[in-house]
Design a protein around this motif. Structure first.
Motif, PDB file in Angstrom:
ATOM      1  N   GLN A  18      32.883  43.328  23.965  1.00 56.10           N
ATOM      2  CA  GLN A  18      32.991  44.777  23.885  1.00 56.10           C
ATOM      3  C   GLN A  18      33.483  45.364  25.205  1.00 56.10           C
ATOM      4  OE1 GLN A  18      32.278  47.224  21.467  1.00 56.10           O
ATOM      5  NE2 GLN A  18      32.238  45.570  19.972  1.00 56.10           N
ATOM      6  N   PRO A  19      34.350  46.368  25.153  1.00 57.84           N
ATOM      7  CA  PRO A  19      34.777  47.037  26.390  1.00 57.84           C
ATOM      8  C   PRO A  19      33.617  47.790  27.023  1.00 57.84           C
ATOM      9  CG  PRO A  19      35.564  48.234  24.463  1.00 57.84           C
ATOM     10  CD  PRO A  19      34.979  46.954  23.952  1.00 57.84           C
ATOM     11  N   GLY A  20      33.626  47.861  28.341  1.00 56.24           N
ATOM     12  CA  GLY A  20      32.587  48.607  29.043  1.00 56.24           C
ATOM     13  C   GLY A  20      31.278  47.864  29.179  1.00 56.24           C
ATOM     14  N   VAL A  21      31.230  46.585  28.822  1.00 53.79           N
ATOM     15  CA  VAL A  21      30.008  45.796  28.918  1.00 53.79           C
ATOM     16  C   VAL A  21      30.258  44.609  29.840  1.00 53.79           C
ATOM     17  CG1 VAL A  21      28.302  44.412  27.660  1.00 53.79           C
ATOM     18  CG2 VAL A  21      29.298  46.451  26.589  1.00 53.79           C
ATOM     19  N   ALA A  22      29.345  44.369  30.769  1.00 54.33           N
ATOM     20  CA  ALA A  22      29.446  43.198  31.646  1.00 54.33           C
ATOM     21  C   ALA A  22      28.535  42.104  31.101  1.00 54.33           C
ATOM     22  CB  ALA A  22      29.046  43.561  33.076  1.00 54.33           C
ATOM     23  N   TYR A  23      29.031  40.894  31.083  1.00 53.72           N
ATOM     24  CA  TYR A  23      28.278  39.751  30.569  1.00 53.72           C
ATOM     25  C   TYR A  23      28.013  38.758  31.686  1.00 53.72           C
ATOM     26  CZ  TYR A  23      29.906  41.684  26.152  1.00 53.72           C
ATOM     27  OH  TYR A  23      30.173  42.538  25.102  1.00 53.72           O
ATOM     28  N   GLN A  24      26.965  37.973  31.542  1.00 50.49           N
ATOM     29  CA  GLN A  24      26.660  36.965  32.547  1.00 50.49           C
ATOM     30  C   GLN A  24      26.779  35.578  31.940  1.00 50.49           C
ATOM     31  OE1 GLN A  24      22.706  37.820  33.850  1.00 50.49           O
ATOM     32  NE2 GLN A  24      21.710  36.888  32.058  1.00 50.49           N
ATOM     33  N   GLY A  25      27.118  34.637  32.771  1.00 50.78           N
ATOM     34  CA  GLY A  25      27.282  33.264  32.307  1.00 50.78           C
ATOM     35  C   GLY A  25      27.568  32.366  33.482  1.00 50.78           C
ATOM     36  N   VAL A  26      28.319  31.317  33.249  1.00 48.69           N
ATOM     37  CA  VAL A  26      28.722  30.415  34.314  1.00 48.69           C
ATOM     38  C   VAL A  26      30.229  30.209  34.219  1.00 48.69           C
ATOM     39  CG1 VAL A  26      26.517  29.212  34.444  1.00 48.69           C
ATOM     40  CG2 VAL A  26      28.283  28.372  32.893  1.00 48.69           C
ATOM     41  N   ALA A  27      30.818  29.894  35.356  1.00 49.71           N
ATOM     42  CA  ALA A  27      32.233  29.541  35.401  1.00 49.71           C
ATOM     43  C   ALA A  27      32.345  28.076  35.775  1.00 49.71           C
ATOM     44  CB  ALA A  27      32.974  30.404  36.412  1.00 49.71           C
ATOM     45  N   ALA A  38      43.012  38.540  25.944  1.00 49.59           N
ATOM     46  CA  ALA A  38      42.109  39.448  26.656  1.00 49.59           C
ATOM     47  C   ALA A  38      42.197  39.199  28.161  1.00 49.59           C
ATOM     48  CB  ALA A  38      40.675  39.248  26.180  1.00 49.59           C
ATOM     49  N   HIS A  39      42.191  40.273  28.918  1.00 52.65           N
ATOM     50  CA  HIS A  39      42.159  40.187  30.376  1.00 52.65           C
ATOM     51  C   HIS A  39      40.702  40.344  30.818  1.00 52.65           C
ATOM     52  CE1 HIS A  39      46.566  40.474  30.911  1.00 52.65           C
ATOM     53  NE2 HIS A  39      46.504  41.210  29.812  1.00 52.65           N
ATOM     54  N   ILE A  40      40.207  39.366  31.582  1.00 53.67           N
ATOM     55  CA  ILE A  40      38.797  39.320  31.956  1.00 53.67           C
ATOM     56  C   ILE A  40      38.657  39.344  33.470  1.00 53.67           C
ATOM     57  CG2 ILE A  40      36.658  37.992  31.836  1.00 53.67           C
ATOM     58  CD1 ILE A  40      37.521  39.068  29.134  1.00 53.67           C
ATOM     59  N   LEU A  41      37.881  40.292  33.970  1.00 52.67           N
ATOM     60  CA  LEU A  41      37.559  40.352  35.401  1.00 52.67           C
ATOM     61  C   LEU A  41      36.310  39.508  35.632  1.00 52.67           C
ATOM     62  CD1 LEU A  41      37.920  41.545  38.280  1.00 52.67           C
ATOM     63  CD2 LEU A  41      36.449  43.445  37.535  1.00 52.67           C
ATOM     64  N   VAL A  42      36.425  38.486  36.462  1.00 53.05           N
ATOM     65  CA  VAL A  42      35.326  37.563  36.749  1.00 53.05           C
ATOM     66  C   VAL A  42      34.820  37.827  38.156  1.00 53.05           C
ATOM     67  CG1 VAL A  42      34.623  35.133  36.826  1.00 53.05           C
ATOM     68  CG2 VAL A  42      36.483  35.859  35.278  1.00 53.05           C
ATOM     69  N   ARG A  43      33.500  37.938  38.279  1.00 55.16           N
ATOM     70  CA  ARG A  43      32.903  38.202  39.592  1.00 55.16           C
ATOM     71  C   ARG A  43      31.867  37.134  39.910  1.00 55.16           C
ATOM     72  NH1 ARG A  43      32.828  42.758  42.561  1.00 55.16           N
ATOM     73  NH2 ARG A  43      33.621  43.936  40.769  1.00 55.16           N
ATOM     74  N   ALA A  44      32.011  36.507  41.072  1.00 58.09           N
ATOM     75  CA  ALA A  44      31.058  35.499  41.524  1.00 58.09           C
ATOM     76  C   ALA A  44      29.903  36.165  42.272  1.00 58.09           C
ATOM     77  CB  ALA A  44      31.754  34.480  42.427  1.00 58.09           C
ATOM     78  N   ALA A  45      28.850  35.397  42.518  1.00 56.83           N
ATOM     79  CA  ALA A  45      27.679  35.932  43.218  1.00 56.83           C
ATOM     80  C   ALA A  45      28.007  36.349  44.640  1.00 56.83           C
ATOM     81  CB  ALA A  45      26.559  34.890  43.219  1.00 56.83           C
ATOM     82  N   ASN A  46      29.045  35.758  45.226  1.00 56.47           N
ATOM     83  CA  ASN A  46      29.446  36.117  46.590  1.00 56.47           C
ATOM     84  C   ASN A  46      30.302  37.384  46.644  1.00 56.47           C
ATOM     85  OD1 ASN A  46      31.912  35.292  45.609  1.00 56.47           O
ATOM     86  ND2 ASN A  46      32.069  33.452  46.896  1.00 56.47           N
ATOM     87  N   GLY A  47      30.587  37.977  45.495  1.00 58.08           N
ATOM     88  CA  GLY A  47      31.357  39.210  45.437  1.00 58.08           C
ATOM     89  C   GLY A  47      32.840  39.014  45.193  1.00 58.08           C
ATOM     90  N   ALA A  48      33.315  37.781  45.274  1.00 61.58           N
ATOM     91  CA  ALA A  48      34.737  37.509  45.046  1.00 61.58           C
ATOM     92  C   ALA A  48      35.072  37.703  43.569  1.00 61.58           C
ATOM     93  CB  ALA A  48      35.071  36.088  45.474  1.00 61.58           C
ATOM     94  N   THR A  49      36.284  38.184  43.303  1.00 60.12           N
ATOM     95  CA  THR A  49      36.694  38.452  41.927  1.00 60.12           C
ATOM     96  C   THR A  49      38.073  37.869  41.644  1.00 60.12           C
ATOM     97  OG1 THR A  49      37.721  40.581  42.471  1.00 60.12           O
ATOM     98  CG2 THR A  49      35.378  40.608  41.846  1.00 60.12           C
ATOM     99  N   VAL A  50      38.324  37.646  40.367  1.00 53.74           N
ATOM    100  CA  VAL A  50      39.641  37.230  39.909  1.00 53.74           C
ATOM    101  C   VAL A  50      39.791  37.722  38.476  1.00 53.74           C
ATOM    102  CG1 VAL A  50      38.864  34.963  39.062  1.00 53.74           C
ATOM    103  CG2 VAL A  50      41.270  35.311  39.663  1.00 53.74           C
ATOM    104  N   THR A  51      40.993  38.163  38.124  1.00 54.49           N
ATOM    105  CA  THR A  51      41.277  38.584  36.748  1.00 54.49           C
ATOM    106  C   THR A  51      42.076  37.484  36.066  1.00 54.49           C
ATOM    107  OG1 THR A  51      41.267  40.935  37.321  1.00 54.49           O
ATOM    108  CG2 THR A  51      42.361  40.312  35.277  1.00 54.49           C
ATOM    109  N   VAL A  52      41.587  37.055  34.922  1.00 53.17           N
ATOM    110  CA  VAL A  52      42.228  35.952  34.208  1.00 53.17           C
ATOM    111  C   VAL A  52      42.617  36.396  32.800  1.00 53.17           C
ATOM    112  CG1 VAL A  52      41.043  34.155  35.506  1.00 53.17           C
ATOM    113  CG2 VAL A  52      39.988  35.066  33.424  1.00 53.17           C
ATOM    114  N   LEU A  53      43.585  35.697  32.237  1.00 52.85           N
ATOM    115  CA  LEU A  53      44.016  35.920  30.864  1.00 52.85           C
ATOM    116  C   LEU A  53      43.452  34.795  30.002  1.00 52.85           C
ATOM    117  CD1 LEU A  53      45.943  37.464  28.844  1.00 52.85           C
ATOM    118  CD2 LEU A  53      47.662  35.719  29.425  1.00 52.85           C
TER     119      LEU A  53
END
Length: 323
Positions: free
Chosen positions: A124-133, A171-186
């Motif tokens: 869903q748009p506007g919702v942040a999810y948690q998981g592992v990369a 879908a374009h997904i913004l991924v955020r690590a615990a250290n604050g680093a981010t990357v947008t993936v397709l």
């Protein structure tokens, strides 16, 4: 019911002995006849005041209202990435513990910028999810979505549950690590079991943007985004398509596609989406005609009619607005 039984017996004992003392006292004052006329507390009344039935109902009521608090939504189980199978799918380690959660665990939701959409699937748009990369060798970037080789290796495979039979493709997904680093993936690929709900298998190049590749797997939060930049949408007919049967794929969409319709000359007919990310017209209806595409926010764009040229990417010169 032991408590109920002992309490009732206690009251019965009091009812049985109290009248004897009362009768002895009253015989001295007024005689046996007067005392009997006045009467003593009835054992049935005492029992009725706190009867076995009454106590039982109270105990039962207390039991019914004392329920355990609802358990929290389980977070995705830790998985270890495994070898990749042919065909683009990226299975995890089969020995890992599977995740029983039916959905990715939401961290927070916001309706200020991107309200939840009834046209969206599990993501869903506007919702942040948690998981592992985790990370995998994505080769040329092709995967289960069948987009073909990718010129940009910022891509990822979505876990099977959230992939939802190809609805996550594009879908374009913004991924955020615990250290604050981010990357947008397709999302270009699927990561089947034992990838857990909420898990993303990033290309090695994308994983390196947010963590040391030697880590292998890290906790993350992620959410759907609508990128600012992007080229126009393109259309591709599947190999084997003709005027009698065709599969239509959308490429380069800014927002995930929720629905695809083809012109019939007298209206629009919606096509079903396959698990391999093509919308199918089994009878050939609309093949080679104009196409209307709807994203998860309800936006619609309409393309011109394209010739049925299998496996040819044809720019449509339209694009969804940013959300």
């Amino acid at each position: 019911m032991k408590a109920t039984h002992s309490t009732t017996q206690h009251y019965k004992q009091r009812t049985r002995w109290l009248p004897i003392s009362a009768v002895a006292a009253l015989l001295v004052v007024a005689g046996l006849t007067a005392v009997l006329a006045m009467g003593s507390p009835s054992p049935h009344k005492a029992d009725a005041g706190i009867s076995a039935t009454g106590i039982g109902a109270t105990a039962s009521g207390a039991t019914e209202t004392m329920s355990s608090p609802p358990s929290a939504t389980p977070t995705p189980a830790h998985q270890t990435p495994g070898d990749k199978t042919p065909g683009g799918k990226t299975p995890g380690n089969a020995a890992a513990t599977s995740q029983t959660s039916a959905a990715p665990a939401p961290v927070h939701s916001s309706s200020q910028n991107a309200p939840a959409s009834s046209l969206a699937g599990r993501i869903q748009p506007g919702v942040a999810y948690q998981g592992v990369a985790t990370e995998y060798s994505a080769a040329d970037g092709n995967g289960a979505c069948l987009f073909g080789p990718s010129g940009d290796m910022m891509i990822a495979a979505m876990n099977e549950l959230d992939y939802q039979d190809s609805e996550a493709c594009g879908a374009h997904i913004l991924v955020r690590a615990a250290n604050g680093a981010t990357v947008t993936v397709l999302i270009t690929n699927e990561c089947p079991y034992p990838c857990a709900p909420g898990q993303l298998d990033l290309s090695q190049q994308a994983f390196a943007k947010i963590a040391d590749p030697r880590a292998g797997r890290i906790p993350i939060t992620w959410q759907l985004v609508s990128p600012a930049a992007g080229s126009a949408i393109s259309i591709r007919y599947k190999v084997g398509s003709s005027q009698y049967w065709c599969g239509i794929q959308v490429i380069g969409e800014r927002n995930p596609v929720a629905r695809l319709e083809v012109s019939t000359g007298s209206g629009w007919q919606q096509l079903s989406r396959s698990s391999y990310n093509y919308f199918l017209s089994p009878s050939g209806t609309g093949c080679g005609r104009a196409i209307r595409i709807t994203d998860i926010y309800g936006q619609q764009v309409t393309t011109a009619a394209f010739p049925v040229e299998p496996d040819v990417i044809q720019p449509a010169q339209v694009q969804f607005a940013q959300h």
